[in-house]
Design a protein around this motif. Structure first.
Motif, short mmCIF file in Angstrom:
data_model
loop_
_atom_site.label_atom_id
_atom_site.label_comp_id
_atom_site.label_asym_id
_atom_site.label_seq_id
_atom_site.Cartn_x
_atom_site.Cartn_y
_atom_site.Cartn_z
N THR A 1 11.29 -8.42 -6.17
CA THR A 1 11.19 -7.16 -5.45
C THR A 1 10.71 -7.46 -4.04
OG1 THR A 1 10.68 -5.90 -7.45
CG2 THR A 1 10.07 -4.91 -5.34
N GLY A 2 11.58 -7.23 -3.07
CA GLY A 2 11.20 -7.42 -1.68
C GLY A 2 10.48 -6.19 -1.18
N VAL A 3 9.22 -6.35 -0.78
CA VAL A 3 8.42 -5.24 -0.26
C VAL A 3 8.28 -5.44 1.24
CG1 VAL A 3 6.17 -4.12 -0.28
CG2 VAL A 3 7.19 -4.90 -2.42
N PHE A 4 8.72 -4.46 1.99
CA PHE A 4 8.70 -4.54 3.46
C PHE A 4 7.69 -3.54 3.99
CE2 PHE A 4 12.56 -6.40 2.06
CZ PHE A 4 12.83 -7.42 2.96
N LEU A 5 6.51 -4.07 4.32
CA LEU A 5 5.43 -3.22 4.80
C LEU A 5 5.62 -2.89 6.28
CD1 LEU A 5 2.32 -4.92 3.17
CD2 LEU A 5 3.51 -2.88 2.40
N ALA B 1 -9.01 -0.04 7.48
CA ALA B 1 -9.33 0.74 6.27
C ALA B 1 -8.11 1.17 5.46
CB ALA B 1 -10.15 1.98 6.65
N LEU B 2 -7.01 0.43 5.55
CA LEU B 2 -5.81 0.87 4.85
C LEU B 2 -5.98 0.86 3.33
CD1 LEU B 2 -2.91 -0.65 6.94
CD2 LEU B 2 -3.62 1.70 6.76
N TRP B 3 -6.82 -0.05 2.81
CA TRP B 3 -7.00 -0.07 1.36
C TRP B 3 -7.65 1.22 0.89
CZ3 TRP B 3 -4.39 -2.79 -1.82
CH2 TRP B 3 -4.00 -4.08 -1.52
N SER B 4 -8.33 1.94 1.76
CA SER B 4 -9.04 3.15 1.34
C SER B 4 -8.11 4.34 1.23
CB SER B 4 -10.16 3.48 2.34
OG SER B 4 -9.61 3.80 3.60
N TYR B 5 -6.86 4.23 1.72
CA TYR B 5 -5.93 5.33 1.60
C TYR B 5 -5.49 5.45 0.15
CZ TYR B 5 -5.28 5.92 6.63
OH TYR B 5 -5.46 6.18 7.96
N SER B 6 -5.72 6.58 -0.45
CA SER B 6 -5.25 6.80 -1.81
C SER B 6 -3.94 7.55 -1.78
CB SER B 6 -6.28 7.63 -2.60
OG SER B 6 -6.38 8.93 -2.04
N THR C 1 6.97 5.50 6.37
CA THR C 1 6.11 6.64 6.70
C THR C 1 4.76 6.60 5.99
OG1 THR C 1 7.12 7.96 4.93
CG2 THR C 1 8.08 8.11 7.16
N ASP C 2 4.72 6.20 4.73
CA ASP C 2 3.43 6.28 4.04
C ASP C 2 3.14 5.11 3.10
OD1 ASP C 2 5.02 6.71 1.87
OD2 ASP C 2 4.49 8.81 1.61
N PHE C 3 4.00 4.10 3.10
CA PHE C 3 3.78 2.99 2.18
C PHE C 3 2.98 1.90 2.86
CE2 PHE C 3 4.77 -1.01 0.13
CZ PHE C 3 4.54 -0.68 -1.18
N ALA C 4 1.81 1.62 2.35
CA ALA C 4 0.98 0.57 2.92
C ALA C 4 0.28 -0.15 1.77
CB ALA C 4 0.00 1.16 3.93
N LEU C 5 -0.93 -0.58 2.00
CA LEU C 5 -1.60 -1.40 1.00
C LEU C 5 -1.85 -0.72 -0.33
CD1 LEU C 5 -4.07 -3.42 3.20
CD2 LEU C 5 -1.86 -4.09 2.31
N PRO C 6 -2.17 0.56 -0.38
CA PRO C 6 -2.31 1.19 -1.71
C PRO C 6 -1.03 1.08 -2.53
CG PRO C 6 -3.27 2.59 -0.04
CD PRO C 6 -2.54 1.49 0.69
N GLY C 7 0.10 1.23 -1.87
CA GLY C 7 1.37 1.09 -2.57
C GLY C 7 1.60 -0.33 -3.05
N THR D 1 1.66 -4.46 -7.62
CA THR D 1 1.18 -5.66 -8.29
C THR D 1 0.77 -5.40 -9.73
OG1 THR D 1 -1.13 -5.40 -7.53
CG2 THR D 1 0.39 -6.63 -6.09
N ARG D 2 0.44 -4.17 -10.04
CA ARG D 2 0.07 -3.84 -11.42
C ARG D 2 1.22 -4.07 -12.37
NH1 ARG D 2 -2.46 1.91 -11.79
NH2 ARG D 2 -3.90 0.79 -10.40
N PHE D 3 2.44 -3.94 -11.86
CA PHE D 3 3.63 -4.05 -12.69
C PHE D 3 4.45 -5.29 -12.34
CE2 PHE D 3 2.47 0.41 -12.17
CZ PHE D 3 2.28 0.77 -13.49
N ALA D 4 3.76 -6.36 -11.99
CA ALA D 4 4.44 -7.60 -11.63
C ALA D 4 3.70 -8.78 -12.24
CB ALA D 4 4.51 -7.75 -10.11
#
Length: 275
Positions: A33-37, A44-49, A95-101, A106-109
């Motif tokens: 799965t290629g993820v293009f951030l 503080a990107l990890w804090s975005y829920s 638009t909204d995909f960053a580190l939380p995504g 990774t949970r499903f990999a």
């Protein structure tokens, strides 16, 4: 078949990371799965829920010209996967995909592959930078950190200190890379005190010898925080296996860790498994 996440950030395309995935596919078919951030402001990107994102929180995104470059990289990724007969998926959302995504992915990999040299290099001058440290810390699957230039692993370096996390990483590496278990393998314990032997020597030897057919135990009689990187530079064609840095204070521990020196050298791939 393993599911591998291969992450590209902003306008960087890591040839080294892709080539490692391609070699894995040659040995045993994988799904990549290629993820293009997006090229974003790191703060503080990890804090975005996901809830916050859904409620209208705006995450800074790429400029138009950067978006065009990312699209080119996506097409290159697709072409390379097709050329190398790799089953693939693409995940992008400017638009909204960053580190939380990424964390959810990774949970499903089975494995997350990151580039050690180019991954969000714009967020800081230190190596490993803050983004890379947090990506390792927050991943819910093992992480493989790959430099741009390296020799595909022909030997394994299992970093062992007697801790639960180091033993966990050794087991996870064997489970994920059974094709590497026939390689020459060094179970490495670094301790400057000559009177201190391998922690739980019999237990760890019994475990490792069941998985690694060409195993030797080696005690490096030096302070690993000072000299391990120097020792590892002479291990061309190796891969370093390390346990987690500790989830409570990963950044501080990484700064003090010999593993960060190996990552900074950009010579060896590094496998890290968080517990």
């Amino acid at each position: 078949m393993k599911k591998i996440i291969l992450v590209f950030d902003g306008t960087n395309f890591s040839e080294g990371a892709f080539n490692f995935a391609s070699r894995m596919n040659e040995i045993s078919p994988i799904l990549v799965t290629g993820v293009f951030l997006p090229q974003i402001n790191y703060s503080a990107l990890w804090s975005y829920s996901s809830a916050a994102i859904g409620s209208g929180v705006v995450i800074p995104t790429v400029e138009e010209e950067d978006a065009a470059t990312i699209e080119q990289h996506i097409e290159r990724f697709k072409s390379l996967c097709q050329l190398n007969n790799i089953e693939y998926r693409v995940h992008k959302d400017f638009t909204d995909f960053a580190l939380p995504g990424l964390k959810l992915e990774t949970r499903f990999a089975d494995l997350l592959i990151l580039a050690s040299e180019s991954f969000y290099e714009h967020v800081g001058v230190s190596e490993p930078n803050a983004f890379l440290k947090d990506a390792i810390h927050n991943s819910e699957c093992p992480v493989l950190i790959v430099p741009e230039q390296y020799n595909f692993p022909e030997k394994n370096i299992l970093a062992y200190d007697g801790s639960e996390s180091s033993v966990y990483a050794i087991k996870q590496f064997a489970y994920l890379f059974p094709e590497f278990t026939a390689n020459k393998t060094v179970l490495l314990y670094a301790e400057a005190d000559d009177d201190v032997d391998f922690p739980e020597r019999q237990n760890i030897e019994e475990l490792c010898s069941r998985h690694y057919s060409e195993l030797i135990l080696f005690k490096l009689g030096v302070d690993p925080k000072k000299y391990f990187a120097v020792w590892s530079r002479e291990r061309d064609g190796g891969i370093l296996v390390s346990g987690s840095f500790g989830r409570s204070s990963v950044s501080m521990l990484l700064k003090k860790s010999f593993v960060s020196d190996v990552i900074r050298d950009h010579k060896l791939p590094v496998f890290i498994a968080n517990r």
